[in-house]
Design a protein around this motif. Structure first.
Motif, PDB file in Angstrom:
ATOM      1  N   GLY A  29       1.937  32.774  67.986  1.00 28.13           N
ATOM      2  CA  GLY A  29       2.143  34.200  67.798  1.00 28.13           C
ATOM      3  C   GLY A  29       1.706  34.751  66.459  1.00 28.13           C
ATOM      4  N   ILE A  30       1.147  33.915  65.597  1.00 23.99           N
ATOM      5  CA  ILE A  30       0.684  34.401  64.299  1.00 23.99           C
ATOM      6  C   ILE A  30      -0.803  34.740  64.369  1.00 23.99           C
ATOM      7  CG2 ILE A  30       0.365  33.841  61.866  1.00 23.99           C
ATOM      8  CD1 ILE A  30       2.880  32.085  62.086  1.00 23.99           C
ATOM      9  N   LEU A  31      -1.588  33.803  64.834  1.00 24.40           N
ATOM     10  CA  LEU A  31      -3.027  34.017  64.994  1.00 24.40           C
ATOM     11  C   LEU A  31      -3.370  34.022  66.481  1.00 24.40           C
ATOM     12  CD1 LEU A  31      -4.382  31.636  62.198  1.00 24.40           C
ATOM     13  CD2 LEU A  31      -4.048  34.112  62.085  1.00 24.40           C
ATOM     14  N   ALA A  32      -4.330  34.830  66.847  1.00 22.06           N
ATOM     15  CA  ALA A  32      -4.678  34.995  68.260  1.00 22.06           C
ATOM     16  C   ALA A  32      -5.285  33.739  68.879  1.00 22.06           C
ATOM     17  CB  ALA A  32      -5.652  36.162  68.415  1.00 22.06           C
ATOM     18  N   ASP A  33      -5.876  32.880  68.069  1.00 24.47           N
ATOM     19  CA  ASP A  33      -6.596  31.739  68.643  1.00 24.47           C
ATOM     20  C   ASP A  33      -5.789  30.449  68.730  1.00 24.47           C
ATOM     21  OD1 ASP A  33      -6.539  31.219  65.933  1.00 24.47           O
ATOM     22  OD2 ASP A  33      -8.654  30.703  65.787  1.00 24.47           O
ATOM     23  N   GLY A  34      -4.481  30.522  68.587  1.00 27.28           N
ATOM     24  CA  GLY A  34      -3.692  29.317  68.796  1.00 27.28           C
ATOM     25  C   GLY A  34      -2.581  29.124  67.792  1.00 27.28           C
ATOM     26  N   GLN A  35      -2.090  27.912  67.785  1.00 25.27           N
ATOM     27  CA  GLN A  35      -0.963  27.579  66.933  1.00 25.27           C
ATOM     28  C   GLN A  35      -1.367  27.427  65.476  1.00 25.27           C
ATOM     29  OE1 GLN A  35       0.778  24.017  68.580  1.00 25.27           O
ATOM     30  NE2 GLN A  35       2.235  25.236  69.751  1.00 25.27           N
ATOM     31  N   VAL A  36      -0.417  27.716  64.605  1.00 25.34           N
ATOM     32  CA  VAL A  36      -0.583  27.522  63.175  1.00 25.34           C
ATOM     33  C   VAL A  36       0.235  26.292  62.797  1.00 25.34           C
ATOM     34  CG1 VAL A  36      -0.129  28.506  60.893  1.00 25.34           C
ATOM     35  CG2 VAL A  36      -0.930  29.978  62.753  1.00 25.34           C
ATOM     36  N   GLY A  37      -0.423  25.309  62.237  1.00 26.19           N
ATOM     37  CA  GLY A  37       0.248  24.086  61.813  1.00 26.19           C
ATOM     38  C   GLY A  37       0.399  24.048  60.304  1.00 26.19           C
ATOM     39  N   PRO A  38       0.922  22.951  59.774  1.00 23.11           N
ATOM     40  CA  PRO A  38       1.161  22.849  58.335  1.00 23.11           C
ATOM     41  C   PRO A  38      -0.078  23.126  57.479  1.00 23.11           C
ATOM     42  CG  PRO A  38       2.243  21.051  59.470  1.00 23.11           C
ATOM     43  CD  PRO A  38       1.415  21.772  60.492  1.00 23.11           C
TER      44      PRO A  38
END
Length: 143
Positions: free
Chosen positions: A35-44
């Motif tokens: 839900g932060i970036l449109a292209d997928g998950q945000v990891g560490p």
């Protein structure tokens, strides 16, 4: 420490203080935030780039957890975020929500809903009423 306290410390240390080393303390290495970036998950590793980029646009950031619910290993929070735009003295005030599952004191998955359009409007990077302009079919940049 409760899950809400862990979430609050995540925002304080990582987002307010810019302590990038705290990412590993609060966010599991295999975790992802949707839900932060449109292209997928945000990891560490993504947070190590994303946090400084966003912090560079504001001064004196602050947050408040307006509402929250905890159940088992999940915590949900509605946040109010305030800051001052780096480009001038305009105040920035936005809200968002996060649902995070916390296991062993670390976030293992998160789902975010932050409206970045008002943030970028207030930071002076989008025209005021950008959402209404877009809704009317107006283009903000050439196609």
């Amino acid at each position: 420490m409760t899950n809400l306290e862990i979430l609050s410390e995540w925002y304080r240390r990582v987002w307010l203080e810019g302590d990038l080393d705290a990412i590993d303390e609060f966010f599991a290495s295999s975790a992802g935030a949707d839900g932060i970036l449109a292209d997928g998950q945000v990891g560490p590793e993504d947070f190590r780039a994303f946090v400084p980029a966003l912090r560079a646009m504001v001064r004196d950031p602050a947050f408040e957890i307006v509402r929250s619910i905890e159940t088992e290993d999940w915590v949900w929070a509605q946040l109010s975020v305030r800051a001052t735009a780096v480009r001038g003295t305009d105040p920035i005030a936005v809200t968002g929500q996060v649902a995070a599952r916390i296991v062993g004191g670390r976030i293992v998955e998160a789902f975010n809903a932050f409206d970045f359009i008002p943030f970028f409007e207030q930071a002076g990077l989008l025209p005021k009423d950008a959402f209404l302009l877009l809704l009317s079919g107006e283009r903000l940049a050439p196609a």
